[in-house]
Design an enzyme around this catalytic site. Structure first.
Site, mmCIF file in Angstrom:
data_model
loop_
_atom_site.group_PDB
_atom_site.id
_atom_site.type_symbol
_atom_site.label_atom_id
_atom_site.label_comp_id
_atom_site.label_asym_id
_atom_site.label_seq_id
_atom_site.Cartn_x
_atom_site.Cartn_y
_atom_site.Cartn_z
ATOM 1 N N ASP A 57 6.752 -42.261 11.579
ATOM 2 C CA ASP A 57 6.660 -43.160 10.431
ATOM 3 C C ASP A 57 8.024 -43.324 9.760
ATOM 4 O O ASP A 57 8.461 -44.441 9.482
ATOM 5 C CB ASP A 57 5.653 -42.621 9.414
ATOM 6 N N TYR A 97 4.769 -33.209 23.192
ATOM 7 C CA TYR A 97 4.009 -32.235 22.420
ATOM 8 C C TYR A 97 3.430 -31.217 23.410
ATOM 9 O O TYR A 97 3.717 -31.260 24.592
ATOM 10 C CB TYR A 97 2.949 -32.940 21.586
ATOM 11 N N GLN A 118 18.785 -40.111 14.526
ATOM 12 C CA GLN A 118 18.260 -41.309 15.173
ATOM 13 C C GLN A 118 19.295 -42.016 16.051
ATOM 14 O O GLN A 118 19.019 -42.340 17.212
ATOM 15 C CB GLN A 118 17.735 -42.282 14.112
ATOM 16 N N GLY A 127 7.906 -41.153 20.394
ATOM 17 C CA GLY A 127 7.113 -42.068 19.574
ATOM 18 C C GLY A 127 7.593 -43.502 19.725
ATOM 19 O O GLY A 127 8.550 -43.791 20.442
ATOM 20 N N GLU A 128 6.922 -44.436 19.022
ATOM 21 C CA GLU A 128 7.204 -45.853 19.232
ATOM 22 C C GLU A 128 8.609 -46.233 18.807
ATOM 23 O O GLU A 128 9.237 -47.127 19.403
ATOM 24 C CB GLU A 128 6.179 -46.722 18.510
ATOM 25 N N ASP A 129 9.171 -45.581 17.796
ATOM 26 C CA ASP A 129 10.539 -45.891 17.374
ATOM 27 C C ASP A 129 11.512 -45.654 18.511
ATOM 28 O O ASP A 129 12.375 -46.476 18.810
ATOM 29 C CB ASP A 129 10.912 -45.036 16.160
ATOM 30 N N SER A 130 11.397 -44.532 19.207
ATOM 31 C CA SER A 130 12.266 -44.226 20.341
ATOM 32 C C SER A 130 11.891 -45.064 21.556
ATOM 33 O O SER A 130 12.762 -45.446 22.343
ATOM 34 C CB SER A 130 12.172 -42.734 20.688
#
Length: 259
Positions: free
Chosen positions: A18, A176, A237, A254-257
């Protein structure tokens, strides 16, 4: 003409994802569009990991043209910007929503949803959601990969590098707890082709340490058969972006990466 002002609200649920998406979007709109950005975040600690220089103890700070504010209770009196982005269906403070409705021209109100490749996304992107009591309408923004979606949050002209041309396949690993990981490492170690695995700090490094049955501290290396392993420190980041660009294959966080 004055710059567009924008508020992004982020409630940290899954730690890095997030905060990562919201920070990338905020700094992109500030740098590329010249917008005046405020990022309200209820837990700045993940942001401090992703962006060195952020002090999670400060209630308010300016970083790369973004005003970062701890989203605390009670919520302070604040004039809403021209655009209000509610990230991942976090619920805006009631007082702030009332202030949005009180503006002579209500702000553009967007609910930024999670990235998806599913077919239904195009049919939902841009749909309105009128407030039940106030003269406000929220619109859903669905990032996606196909026509009719919101596209991807990605910096214009970003240069993330490219993989090297060496003989070994280079992999970055974030995951994970995953019971399949030891078998995958066994396969790589027993394979005929050389592999280099750059292991992210945290859960991935601890799982690889258990597979090695020896300490695997950040900055150290290990080898098993055809597999060379390197334990990374936690990467902010932009550094993580460059890591992904330098590898042939990435298991991401995650989606950002992923974008």
């Amino acid at each position: 003409m004055s710059a567009v002002s924008c508020d992004i609200f982020c409630a940290v649920v899954d730690n890095l994802g997030d905060a990562g998406v919201c920070w990338r979007l905020a700094r992109q709109l500030a740098a590329e569009k010249g917008w005046r950005m405020r990022l309200w975040i209820d837990d700045p600690a993940p942001l401090a990991l992703l962006k060195p220089g952020v002090d999670p103890a400060l209630p308010r700070q300016d970083i790369e043209g973004v005003e970062v504010i701890r989203w605390a209770q009670p919520f302070p009196e604040a004039a809403p910007g021209d655009v209000v982005i509610e990230a991942f269906a976090c619920e805006l403070p009631e007082a702030f929503v009332a202030a949005m409705a009180a503006r002579p021209r209500p702000p553009v109100w967007i609910n930024l949803e999670y990235l998806s490749a599913e077919e239904w996304v195009a049919g939902c992107h841009g749909l309105p959601s009128p407030h039940p009591k106030l003269p406000l309408t929220k619109h859903f923004f669905f990032p996606g990969f196909g026509p009719g979606t919101g596209g991807l949050i990605l910096e214009s002209g970003a240069d993330f590098g490219q993989p090297g041309q060496g003989a070994a396949l280079t992999v970055s690993l974030f995951c994970y707890d995953n019971p399949a990981l030891p078998a995958m490492l066994d396969t790589w170690a027993d394979g005929a082709e050389p592999m280099v695995c750059r292991v992210a700090d945290g859960l991935p490094r601890r799982q690889v340490s258990a597979w090695l049955d020896e300490p695997f501290a950040p900055g150290t290396d290990a080898r098993r058969g055809a597999l060379a392993l390197h334990a990374l420190p936690f990467l902010p980041q932009t550094d993580y972006d460059r890591l992904l660009g330098s590898c042939n294959l990435n298991f991401v966080r995650g989606e950002d990466s992923f974008v």
